[in-house]
Design a protein around this motif. Structure first.
Motif, PDB file in Angstrom:
ATOM      1  N   LEU A  97     -34.488 -12.381 -34.489  1.00 22.43           N
ATOM      2  CA  LEU A  97     -34.643 -10.964 -34.146  1.00 22.43           C
ATOM      3  C   LEU A  97     -36.107 -10.608 -33.919  1.00 22.43           C
ATOM      4  O   LEU A  97     -36.424  -9.860 -32.973  1.00 22.43           O
ATOM      5  CB  LEU A  97     -34.047 -10.094 -35.255  1.00 22.43           C
ATOM      6  N   LEU A  98     -36.997 -11.117 -34.737  1.00 28.70           N
ATOM      7  CA  LEU A  98     -38.422 -10.841 -34.521  1.00 28.70           C
ATOM      8  C   LEU A  98     -38.868 -11.362 -33.155  1.00 28.70           C
ATOM      9  O   LEU A  98     -39.738 -10.767 -32.509  1.00 28.70           O
ATOM     10  CB  LEU A  98     -39.254 -11.482 -35.628  1.00 28.70           C
ATOM     11  N   GLY A  99     -38.255 -12.441 -32.722  1.00 25.81           N
ATOM     12  CA  GLY A  99     -38.589 -12.984 -31.406  1.00 25.81           C
ATOM     13  C   GLY A  99     -38.169 -12.101 -30.256  1.00 25.81           C
ATOM     14  O   GLY A  99     -38.616 -12.309 -29.124  1.00 25.81           O
ATOM     15  N   ARG A 100     -37.330 -11.095 -30.515  1.00 23.41           N
ATOM     16  CA  ARG A 100     -36.905 -10.162 -29.473  1.00 23.41           C
ATOM     17  C   ARG A 100     -37.857  -8.971 -29.342  1.00 23.41           C
ATOM     18  O   ARG A 100     -37.674  -8.146 -28.443  1.00 23.41           O
ATOM     19  CB  ARG A 100     -35.490  -9.653 -29.757  1.00 23.41           C
ATOM     20  N   LEU A 101     -38.832  -8.870 -30.218  1.00 21.29           N
ATOM     21  CA  LEU A 101     -39.832  -7.801 -30.091  1.00 21.29           C
ATOM     22  C   LEU A 101     -40.739  -8.080 -28.898  1.00 21.29           C
ATOM     23  O   LEU A 101     -40.942  -9.240 -28.492  1.00 21.29           O
ATOM     24  CB  LEU A 101     -40.673  -7.711 -31.362  1.00 21.29           C
ATOM     25  N   ASP A 102     -41.297  -7.032 -28.334  1.00 22.40           N
ATOM     26  CA  ASP A 102     -42.200  -7.198 -27.200  1.00 22.40           C
ATOM     27  C   ASP A 102     -43.390  -8.061 -27.602  1.00 22.40           C
ATOM     28  O   ASP A 102     -43.969  -7.894 -28.685  1.00 22.40           O
ATOM     29  CB  ASP A 102     -42.704  -5.832 -26.720  1.00 22.40           C
ATOM     30  N   GLY A 103     -43.767  -8.996 -26.731  1.00 14.80           N
ATOM     31  CA  GLY A 103     -44.967  -9.795 -26.941  1.00 14.80           C
ATOM     32  C   GLY A 103     -44.865 -10.790 -28.066  1.00 14.80           C
ATOM     33  O   GLY A 103     -45.891 -11.263 -28.579  1.00 14.80           O
ATOM     34  N   ALA A 104     -43.631 -11.162 -28.471  1.00  9.49           N
ATOM     35  CA  ALA A 104     -43.457 -12.019 -29.648  1.00  9.49           C
ATOM     36  C   ALA A 104     -43.345 -13.491 -29.281  1.00  9.49           C
ATOM     37  O   ALA A 104     -42.723 -13.863 -28.278  1.00  9.49           O
ATOM     38  CB  ALA A 104     -42.226 -11.590 -30.428  1.00  9.49           C
ATOM     39  N   LEU A 105     -43.930 -14.325 -30.127  1.00  9.37           N
ATOM     40  CA  LEU A 105     -43.748 -15.770 -30.085  1.00  9.37           C
ATOM     41  C   LEU A 105     -43.421 -16.205 -31.509  1.00  9.37           C
ATOM     42  O   LEU A 105     -44.130 -15.850 -32.448  1.00  9.37           O
ATOM     43  CB  LEU A 105     -45.016 -16.478 -29.599  1.00  9.37           C
ATOM     44  N   VAL A 106     -42.329 -16.966 -31.666  1.00  8.28           N
ATOM     45  CA  VAL A 106     -41.875 -17.387 -32.993  1.00  8.28           C
ATOM     46  C   VAL A 106     -41.981 -18.897 -33.120  1.00  8.28           C
ATOM     47  O   VAL A 106     -41.492 -19.647 -32.258  1.00  8.28           O
ATOM     48  CB  VAL A 106     -40.421 -16.948 -33.249  1.00  8.28           C
ATOM     49  N   LEU A 107     -42.615 -19.351 -34.195  1.00  4.84           N
ATOM     50  CA  LEU A 107     -42.638 -20.765 -34.568  1.00  4.84           C
ATOM     51  C   LEU A 107     -41.682 -20.910 -35.746  1.00  4.84           C
ATOM     52  O   LEU A 107     -41.996 -20.511 -36.868  1.00  4.84           O
ATOM     53  CB  LEU A 107     -44.037 -21.204 -34.967  1.00  4.84           C
ATOM     54  N   LEU A 239     -43.262  -8.793 -49.119  1.00  4.80           N
ATOM     55  CA  LEU A 239     -42.031  -8.012 -49.046  1.00  4.80           C
ATOM     56  C   LEU A 239     -40.884  -8.900 -49.482  1.00  4.80           C
ATOM     57  O   LEU A 239     -40.616  -9.938 -48.865  1.00  4.80           O
ATOM     58  CB  LEU A 239     -41.802  -7.514 -47.619  1.00  4.80           C
ATOM     59  N   LEU A 240     -40.208  -8.530 -50.571  1.00  7.69           N
ATOM     60  CA  LEU A 240     -39.032  -9.248 -51.020  1.00  7.69           C
ATOM     61  C   LEU A 240     -37.813  -8.691 -50.296  1.00  7.69           C
ATOM     62  O   LEU A 240     -37.656  -7.478 -50.153  1.00  7.69           O
ATOM     63  CB  LEU A 240     -38.860  -9.088 -52.535  1.00  7.69           C
ATOM     64  N   LEU A 241     -36.943  -9.597 -49.862  1.00  2.00           N
ATOM     65  CA  LEU A 241     -35.825  -9.192 -49.020  1.00  2.00           C
ATOM     66  C   LEU A 241     -34.580  -9.976 -49.413  1.00  2.00           C
ATOM     67  O   LEU A 241     -34.615 -11.206 -49.491  1.00  2.00           O
ATOM     68  CB  LEU A 241     -36.172  -9.471 -47.547  1.00  2.00           C
ATOM     69  N   ASP A 242     -33.507  -9.273 -49.676  1.00  4.01           N
ATOM     70  CA  ASP A 242     -32.218  -9.898 -49.966  1.00  4.01           C
ATOM     71  C   ASP A 242     -31.414  -9.974 -48.673  1.00  4.01           C
ATOM     72  O   ASP A 242     -31.450  -9.066 -47.830  1.00  4.01           O
ATOM     73  CB  ASP A 242     -31.461  -9.079 -51.021  1.00  4.01           C
ATOM     74  N   TYR A 243     -30.647 -11.045 -48.546  1.00  3.10           N
ATOM     75  CA  TYR A 243     -29.797 -11.264 -47.375  1.00  3.10           C
ATOM     76  C   TYR A 243     -28.941 -10.043 -47.045  1.00  3.10           C
ATOM     77  O   TYR A 243     -28.712  -9.740 -45.862  1.00  3.10           O
ATOM     78  CB  TYR A 243     -28.911 -12.479 -47.655  1.00  3.10           C
ATOM     79  N   ILE A 244     -28.475  -9.334 -48.078  1.00  6.53           N
ATOM     80  CA  ILE A 244     -27.579  -8.202 -47.835  1.00  6.53           C
ATOM     81  C   ILE A 244     -28.261  -7.066 -47.087  1.00  6.53           C
ATOM     82  O   ILE A 244     -27.593  -6.171 -46.568  1.00  6.53           O
ATOM     83  CB  ILE A 244     -26.987  -7.661 -49.157  1.00  6.53           C
ATOM     84  N   GLN A 245     -29.601  -7.099 -47.002  1.00  3.03           N
ATOM     85  CA  GLN A 245     -30.332  -6.052 -46.292  1.00  3.03           C
ATOM     86  C   GLN A 245     -30.420  -6.319 -44.786  1.00  3.03           C
ATOM     87  O   GLN A 245     -30.848  -5.436 -44.031  1.00  3.03           O
ATOM     88  CB  GLN A 245     -31.740  -5.919 -46.853  1.00  3.03           C
ATOM     89  N   LEU A 246     -30.053  -7.525 -44.372  1.00  2.00           N
ATOM     90  CA  LEU A 246     -30.082  -7.853 -42.944  1.00  2.00           C
ATOM     91  C   LEU A 246     -28.826  -7.335 -42.261  1.00  2.00           C
ATOM     92  O   LEU A 246     -27.771  -7.224 -42.884  1.00  2.00           O
ATOM     93  CB  LEU A 246     -30.179  -9.378 -42.766  1.00  2.00           C
ATOM     94  N   PRO A 247     -28.891  -7.045 -40.966  1.00  2.86           N
ATOM     95  CA  PRO A 247     -30.060  -7.171 -40.090  1.00  2.86           C
ATOM     96  C   PRO A 247     -30.967  -5.943 -40.039  1.00  2.86           C
ATOM     97  O   PRO A 247     -32.065  -5.999 -39.527  1.00  2.86           O
ATOM     98  CB  PRO A 247     -29.426  -7.406 -38.722  1.00  2.86           C
ATOM     99  N   GLU A 248     -30.464  -4.796 -40.573  1.00  5.48           N
ATOM    100  CA  GLU A 248     -31.199  -3.539 -40.401  1.00  5.48           C
ATOM    101  C   GLU A 248     -32.631  -3.619 -40.921  1.00  5.48           C
ATOM    102  O   GLU A 248     -33.546  -2.990 -40.364  1.00  5.48           O
ATOM    103  CB  GLU A 248     -30.467  -2.399 -41.116  1.00  5.48           C
ATOM    104  N   LEU A 270     -32.814  -5.212 -30.723  1.00  5.07           N
ATOM    105  CA  LEU A 270     -32.580  -5.945 -31.972  1.00  5.07           C
ATOM    106  C   LEU A 270     -31.168  -5.708 -32.501  1.00  5.07           C
ATOM    107  O   LEU A 270     -30.518  -6.634 -33.006  1.00  5.07           O
ATOM    108  CB  LEU A 270     -33.623  -5.565 -33.024  1.00  5.07           C
ATOM    109  N   ILE A 271     -30.696  -4.482 -32.380  1.00  3.75           N
ATOM    110  CA  ILE A 271     -29.335  -4.187 -32.824  1.00  3.75           C
ATOM    111  C   ILE A 271     -28.329  -5.013 -32.018  1.00  3.75           C
ATOM    112  O   ILE A 271     -27.386  -5.597 -32.577  1.00  3.75           O
ATOM    113  CB  ILE A 271     -29.034  -2.684 -32.694  1.00  3.75           C
ATOM    114  N   ALA A 272     -28.534  -5.090 -30.715  1.00  2.25           N
ATOM    115  CA  ALA A 272     -27.630  -5.880 -29.864  1.00  2.25           C
ATOM    116  C   ALA A 272     -27.693  -7.361 -30.232  1.00  2.25           C
ATOM    117  O   ALA A 272     -26.663  -8.041 -30.308  1.00  2.25           O
ATOM    118  CB  ALA A 272     -27.998  -5.674 -28.399  1.00  2.25           C
TER     119      ALA A 272
END
Length: 321
Positions: A97-107, A239-248, A270-272
């Motif tokens: 999802l982060l890779g769908r942001l404008d100007g993003a490159l994901v490794l 930032l601590l993140l639990d799986y249940i918080q994804l994708p929002e 990102l929603i799509a």
């Protein structure tokens, strides 16, 4: 070896370590004209590139010093954010999802970065930090106009080396993603990664002596990774993140934590994309949490409760407190 200036457009794909002289180790580079990396993992991108006849015949090779010189000449996109995780917890979806942001490159779990993170026994700390910065810089070159956001998802077993990574990139914000221990352990045992398969990674990497019997090894390794995430948060809060918080959480929490205010168009994108599974060819995503818990034998539940649950509870207390 190749001239440093001739490496524009090439990606460092592997390091061949010289066991007698670390500075004689060889970095192998692969030609890549992709504007971004769309596979679930960067090593899958490397494999796809290597299927091209020209790439199987023509590769570049440099020393580690030449890798540094390349990155010094063109340092690449400054890292925007890092993802640490326990594995089997939605980290691939988050990176996708982060890779769908404008100007993003994901490794996503780049093999050469992991190789350097686990190379502390080969070199001094300062040298390791310098080479880690150089490798991320060489991989994180802008590949399309306007590309100015770089996200790195590390391998789960890199989390215990979070202090090395933060030393190399002290200004980069990070998240640590985790999930209900039973769900993680069931998934890890059904499809074992190298970190949950005894003998594929050194047990000492996780502070273990030898290999505990049966499925206990996987539970203890995953517990160590949970503990490392908690330790990292206590040392320099992320930032601590639990799986249940994804994708929002991707657009409501993670992006702002990384200094990004997503536009309405980006959020819609990102929603799509969040309804697709990046590990399964973008097929529709379906939550398997209930099925994993239902499928867990009592012995697996006991292992999760002993070696993982106490750390998970502490992470949750830190996240929600």
């Amino acid at each position: 070896m190749d001239e440093v200036g001739a490496l524009d457009g090439w990606l460092p794909g592997r390091i061949f370590w010289d066991e007698t002289d670390v500075e004689a180790s060889v970095v192998e580079w692969i030609w890549c004209d992709l504007p971004r990396f769309t596979e679930a993992f960067l090593d899958d991108t490397f494999a796809r590139l290597m299927r091209h006849p020209a790439n199987s015949l023509f590769r570049r090779r440099t020393t580690l010093a030449e890798l540094e010189a390349c990155a010094a000449r063109n340092p690449g996109i400054p890292p925007t954010g890092f993802i640490f995780h326990v594995s089997r917890c939605g980290s691939t979806l988050l990176a996708h999802l982060l890779g769908r942001l404008d100007g993003a490159l994901v490794l996503s779990e780049p093999g050469p970065v992991d190789s350097l993170i686990r190379a502390g026994h080969r070199m001094g700390r300062d040298r390791q930090v310098a080479l880690l910065r150089a490798m991320v810089g060489a991989l994180g070159q802008a590949r399309a106009p306007g590309q100015d956001r770089l996200f790195v998802k590390f391998d789960a077993w890199n989390t215990p080396q979070h202090d090395l990574i933060r030393e190399a990139f002290p200004e980069t914000p990070w998240v640590f993603l985790y999930r209900d221990p039973v769900e993680v352990l069931v998934s890890a045992l059904n499809q074992r990664g190298v970190h949950t398969s005894p003998g594929l990674l050194p047990a000492a990497l996780f502070g273990l002596e030898g290999h505990p019997p049966g499925d206990e090894y996987a539970a203890r390794v995953l517990g160590v990774i949970h503990a490392a995430g908690l330790e990292a948060h206590r040392a320099a809060p992320g930032l601590l993140l639990d799986y249940i918080q994804l994708p929002e959480a991707t657009w409501t929490l993670v992006a702002p934590h990384f200094g990004i205010a997503p536009t309405p168009e980006e959020v819609a994108r990102l929603i799509a994309a969040s309804s697709r599974n990046p590990k399964q060819g973008d097929r529709p995503f379906e939550s398997d949490s209930e099925a994993k818990r239902a499928a867990a034998p009592e012995a697996v539940r006991a292992l999760a409760d002993r070696w993982m649950r106490p750390l998970y509870d502490q992470l949750e207390a830190a996240r929600t407190g």
